[in-house]
Design an enzyme around this catalytic site. Structure first.
Site, PDB file in Angstrom:
ATOM      1  N   TYR A 188      -1.277   0.192  10.415  1.00 35.47           N
ATOM      2  CA  TYR A 188      -1.393  -0.582   8.962  1.00 35.47           C
ATOM      3  C   TYR A 188      -0.146  -0.272   8.026  1.00 35.47           C
ATOM      4  O   TYR A 188       0.506  -0.924   7.472  1.00 35.47           O
ATOM      5  CB  TYR A 188      -2.726  -0.072   8.404  1.00 35.47           C
ATOM      6  CG  TYR A 188      -2.895  -0.480   6.968  1.00 35.47           C
ATOM      7  CD1 TYR A 188      -3.402  -1.745   6.629  1.00 35.47           C
ATOM      8  CD2 TYR A 188      -2.653   0.424   5.527  1.00 35.47           C
ATOM      9  CE1 TYR A 188      -3.529  -2.360   5.077  1.00 35.47           C
ATOM     10  CE2 TYR A 188      -3.030   0.094   4.403  1.00 35.47           C
ATOM     11  CZ  TYR A 188      -3.398  -1.295   4.250  1.00 35.47           C
ATOM     12  OH  TYR A 188      -3.517  -1.597   3.117  1.00 35.47           O
TER      13      TYR A 188
ATOM     14  N   SER B 257       0.950  -1.177   0.087  1.00 37.09           N
ATOM     15  CA  SER B 257       0.009   0.025  -0.124  1.00 37.09           C
ATOM     16  C   SER B 257       0.949   1.223  -0.141  1.00 37.09           C
ATOM     17  O   SER B 257       2.042   1.120   0.568  1.00 37.09           O
ATOM     18  CB  SER B 257      -0.923   0.056   1.268  1.00 37.09           C
ATOM     19  OG  SER B 257      -1.522   1.132   1.296  1.00 37.09           O
TER      20      SER B 257
END
Length: 243
Positions: free
Chosen positions: A148, A135
């Site tokens: 995250y 990501s």
């Protein structure tokens, strides 16, 4: 082609591209009903064969046997995509270390385990294309999602090192860095920005990249300059931003 986390929206889009080329597929996910529905769709789309395995991919003790099963079914693994992950609750992770550790387990430890076994197999074969979905959140820690982001940042470094190691064996290792993608995982987020992409667009980018093997695939493409600018911001400026 082996796909781990095959029922995710992005993984399904990638699988359709390979199915339409007549590829053999080995799909792994934890929901048997959804997995069989995806497999049936891919058979209709032209896959020459579709095998499935149901498992929780956070159970890393089973990864060696899982990769071996995929190898046996397909007589080797020419390409593999690791696509599972979660977008956890940042506030919950700040309050409870157990929640934080679970997020790290799903988004870093489990993919790294699979990449180790797949990388070893492809190294022995002296060929292969291995991709993992990271990501853009892993490019720089932000207050809103640093748990995250730290998992994806760790995955970025792991992937770079594995690519360096396996390159001499003719194995391509690609880190996929999507930005905002309209999937069930992001269902609760507002989507008025033009930065959002569809799973089909991201999946098509991944499908193409797995034939070329870039080190990092930003998808859509404009995330590369966006994240470069964010990485280069001085910390004194960055701390004042609400990101």
């Amino acid at each position: 082609m082996a796909i781990f986390g095959a029922t995710s929206a992005i993984a399904q889009a990638v699988a359709r591209g390979f199915a339409e080329e007549g590829a053999r597929l080995f799909l792994v996910a934890r929901d048997p009903a959804r997995l069989e529905a995806v497999a049936a769709d891919l058979r209709v789309r032209g896959a020459s064969s579709v095998a499935t395995a149901v498992t929780d991919l956070t159970e890393t003790a089973g990864h060696a046997a899982l990769v071996e099963a995929a190898r046996n079914v397909m007589d080797g693994i020419d390409a593999a995509l690791i696509a599972h992950g979660t977008l956890g609750d940042q506030r919950a992770g700040e309050a409870d270390a157990a929640v934080m550790l679970r997020e790290i387990e799903v988004n870093l430890l489990s993919p790294a385990s699979l990449m180790t076994y797949l990388g070893n197999l492809m190294e022995a074969q002296q060929h292969g294309s291995l991709a993992v979905i990271g990501s853009v959140a892993g490019d720089r820690g932000r207050a809103s999602n640093y748990i995250y982001g730290s998992a994806k940042g760790g995955l970025r470094v792991f992937t770079q090192g594995l690519r360096h190691r396996l390159g001499r064996a003719g194995v391509a290792v690609t880190l996929v860095e999507p930005g905002f993608v309209d999937t069930p995982m992001t269902a609760g987020m507002p989507k008025g920005s033009p930065l959002w992409a569809t799973p089909a667009r991201v999946g098509a980018d991944i499908h193409r990249a797995m034939k070329v093997g870039p080190a990092i695939l930003y998808t859509p493409w404009f995330w590369r300059p966006v994240m470069l600018a964010i990485r280069l911001l001085p910390d004194a400026v960055f701390k004042r931003l609400k990101l």
